[in-house]
Scaffold this active site. Structure first.
Site, PDB file in Angstrom:
ATOM      1  N   HIS A 157      34.566  33.935  34.554  1.00  0.00           N
ATOM      2  CA  HIS A 157      34.715  35.559  34.805  1.00  0.00           C
ATOM      3  C   HIS A 157      34.123  35.294  36.872  1.00  0.00           C
ATOM      4  O   HIS A 157      33.436  33.849  37.212  1.00  0.00           O
ATOM      5  CB  HIS A 157      33.458  35.747  34.200  1.00  0.00           C
ATOM      6  CG  HIS A 157      32.414  37.371  35.516  1.00  0.00           C
ATOM      7  ND1 HIS A 157      31.322  36.965  35.875  1.00  0.00           N
ATOM      8  CD2 HIS A 157      32.788  39.065  35.338  1.00  0.00           C
ATOM      9  CE1 HIS A 157      30.545  38.402  36.840  1.00  0.00           C
ATOM     10  NE2 HIS A 157      31.929  38.700  36.186  1.00  0.00           N
TER      11      HIS A 157
ATOM     12  N   HIS B  87      33.020  37.921  46.301  1.00  0.00           N
ATOM     13  CA  HIS B  87      32.290  39.157  45.608  1.00  0.00           C
ATOM     14  C   HIS B  87      31.384  40.023  46.239  1.00  0.00           C
ATOM     15  O   HIS B  87      30.256  39.179  47.426  1.00  0.00           O
ATOM     16  CB  HIS B  87      31.186  38.614  44.886  1.00  0.00           C
ATOM     17  CG  HIS B  87      30.248  38.731  44.010  1.00  0.00           C
ATOM     18  ND1 HIS B  87      29.762  38.440  43.010  1.00  0.00           N
ATOM     19  CD2 HIS B  87      30.882  40.189  42.911  1.00  0.00           C
ATOM     20  CE1 HIS B  87      29.323  39.541  42.530  1.00  0.00           C
ATOM     21  NE2 HIS B  87      29.446  40.012  42.197  1.00  0.00           N
TER      22      HIS B  87
END
Length: 593
Positions: A123, A171
């Site tokens: 992830h 991110h």
């Protein structure tokens, strides 16, 4: 010998003594050696077949084992004898390379559809640390691939400061410094099959305009070439097998058309606390029918997956033509059908897809639609990802996903903890190739079309007996004062089962004071109702009597019960981050009843 200071004028000395072989080892040696003095290759073969349950072992292999042991222990003895003494036999049993608890080669059927396997999944694979302000880099991607991880996640964002249309991996909505997409792709190409030849899936969370999607398609095609898997038809009815896809790279993302349709004005909020996964945001809020909603506190701060936020950059031509060349490269389509979770879990005869759920989304689905989740995963791919509150890159219990057949239980690989240890342990199975065949109970329906229900408590199917004999190697891998400044460590071993709730059990040995080579000789018994999904967790701790001080960590290992080889075995131990210690190990015995 170790010397420890107690005060200015007094020192305590402790010898690191080699423990004698356990009584079980002595009895076994006497049983198979005949005269009780030496074990020949022929006698070793009989021991391996009758006591260790080994199949297909040959006399030639036993002769090689004998020679290797003699070479290690007696540099001259190889010219005078070709058999093992009791101490040699003990050395063989305590060798993690010659006598491991699991096979080190691929031993599962690799010809079934991809949906029939648990897949080692990362992830936010580009993050070096926490989810908010750690660096983005290609280094954790390389490290994950070397470990055997087969699913790499990249979040794609345009570089708003570049006129050349650069594409960043980062991110979104956080302070994480970006890394260039092409750098990540080249790293994947270079290291994809270094550890395992089986396919690598790249999941793309894309926040791009159509022209940048076309640019990504060009990068993917030029980087991977023929290695890139592109289905010949638009939508496949059954996924290919890992064997058929060996040394191929698969792209998984939402098709551009679905991506555009899923965008809505309320997404344009650059508010970290409101971020939810684009595939699953509404389902996290669905009411649970049969239990109180205990996850209300987790409905905010969900940055586990990025939503498509236009406020992060300009999208003047977002709703212009989609990029057909980009769509053509998608080997595994992701997306959320319209409607609720029940609708999303419907199995379609003519379509395969990947569905994403957050960890709390899965928990809610498990409570109200558990059997539907299992049935969905028999054909389709289900990906689970951490909730957004895990900003320190911690992880959730992977067994909830595995119990429901989820193939891609996505984990933050850069930290440590018991859940990450479970993940690493699971994927040491099947030779560490990154694919573990799901048990038949998750793949098949009964004649009346019933499938496995994780909530139903079953009767015990198997008993696992575990005996912890002794441990060794800490004096070689640790400083003498690592555990205690004044004396050797006080080790004890914790043994537990992680699995379905009915099988979860904890045991531990007595504490052995001031021993670098502790000897326990204790046996435990575990009743297992679903042994196919059980994992044996082993952890050594150093007892610390100081108030409010945690016991020291001495190593751990997690072994899928279905992979454990019976008999007396040498169990290697690993650090908190899953790195194997060079010398630390336990001698244990496993027996199935």
């Amino acid at each position: 010998m170790g010397s420890y200071s107690v005060c200015i004028c007094f020192r305590r000395r402790f010898r690191v003594l080699e423990e004698a072989p356990p009584p079980d080892v002595v009895r076994t040696f006497n049983k198979f050696s005949g005269d009780g003095t030496h074990l020949s290759p022929e006698q070793l073969l009989r021991f391996l077949v009758e006591e260790q349950g080994e199949q297909g072992v040959t006399l030639s292999e036993c002769e090689s084992i004998v020679q290797q042991v003699l070479d290690r222990r007696h540099h001259i003895a190889r010219f005078t004898r070709h058999s093992l003494s009791l101490d040699d036999f003990h050395h063989f049993l305590f060798s993690t390379d010659l006598n491991p608890p699991m096979l080190s080669k691929v031993n599962h059927d690799m010809t079934a559809p991809l949906s029939h396997y648990f897949i080692y999944t990362g992830h936010n694979s580009y993050l070096t640390g926490n989810q908010l302000n750690s660096d983005c880099s290609n280094v954790p991607i390389i490290e994950a691939l070397k470990r055997g991880v087969r699913v790499i996640e990249l979040d794609l964002w345009p570089d708003s400061n570049s006129r050349k249309g650069a594409i960043h991996v980062k991110h979104g909505g956080t302070l994480t410094p970006p890394v260039d997409l092409l750098k990540c792709l080249k790293s994947i190409k270079e290291h994809a099959f270094e550890t395992s030849p089986y396919p690598v899936v790249i999941t793309l969370e894309d926040h791009l305009t159509s022209d940048l999607q076309a640019k990504v398609a060009q990068m993917l095609s030029e980087t991977f070439g023929e290695v890139l898997y592109c289905p010949e038809e638009d939508g496949i009815k059954e996924l290919p097998s890992p064997e058929k896809l060996m040394k191929r790279v698969i792209i998984s993302t939402k098709p551009p058309k679905e991506y555009l349709e899923d965008k809505c004005p309320e997404d344009d909020q650059n508010n970290l606390s409101n971020r939810k996964d684009s595939d699953d945001s509404s389902w996290d809020d669905e009411p649970v029918n049969d239990t109180a909603d205990i996850l209300n506190n987790d409905k905010v701060f969900d940055i586990g997956e990025q939503s498509h936020n236009a406020a992060d950059y300009d999208e003047p031509d977002l709703k212009t033509n989609v990029a057909p060349e980009y769509k053509r490269l998608i080997g595994l389509h992701a997306g959320k059908p319209k409607g609720g979770l029940k609708e999303a879990l419907k199995v379609e005869a003519d379509k395969i897809r990947r569905l994403s759920l957050s960890e709390q989304g899965l928990e809610k689905a498990a409570k109200s639609h558990g059997v539907d989740v299992v049935r969905f995963t028999q054909k389709n791919i289900l990906r689970i990802y951490p909730k957004g509150m895990r900003v320190n890159s911690s992880n959730y219990n992977p067994l909830i996903g595995w119990m429901h057949g989820a193939q891609m239980v996505a984990f933050n690989m850069q930290g440590h903890g018991k859940n990450l240890s479970l993940m690493h342990g699971m994927f040491r199975a099947n030779g560490g190739c990154g694919y573990v065949k799901k048990p038949d109970l998750l793949l098949k329906a009964s004649p009346d079309n019933h499938v496995f229900d994780p909530k139903v408590k079953l009767l015990a199917k198997k008993i696992l007996r575990v005996k912890v004999y002794m441990g060794d190697g800490w004096h070689l891998d640790f400083k003498k004062t690592h555990f205690d400044s004044y004396s050797p460590p006080d080790f004890y071993t914790k043994v537990r089962i992680a699995g379905v709730p009915a099988d979860a059990t904890k045991k531990k040995t007595a504490v052995k004071d001031n021993k670098w080579t502790p000897f326990w000789n204790e046996e435990f018994e575990f009743s297992l109702s679903v042994p196919e999904l059980a994992i044996l967790c082993i952890e050594v701790r150093d007892k610390d009597d100081a108030p409010k001080k945690k016991d020291g960590f001495g190593g751990q290992n997690c072994l899928p019960v279905s992979e454990i080889r019976p008999g007396i075995r040498a169990v290697p131990l690993y650090s908190r981050k899953g790195v194997k210690y060079p010398s630390v190990k336990l001698l244990m015995r496993f027996e199935f009843v």
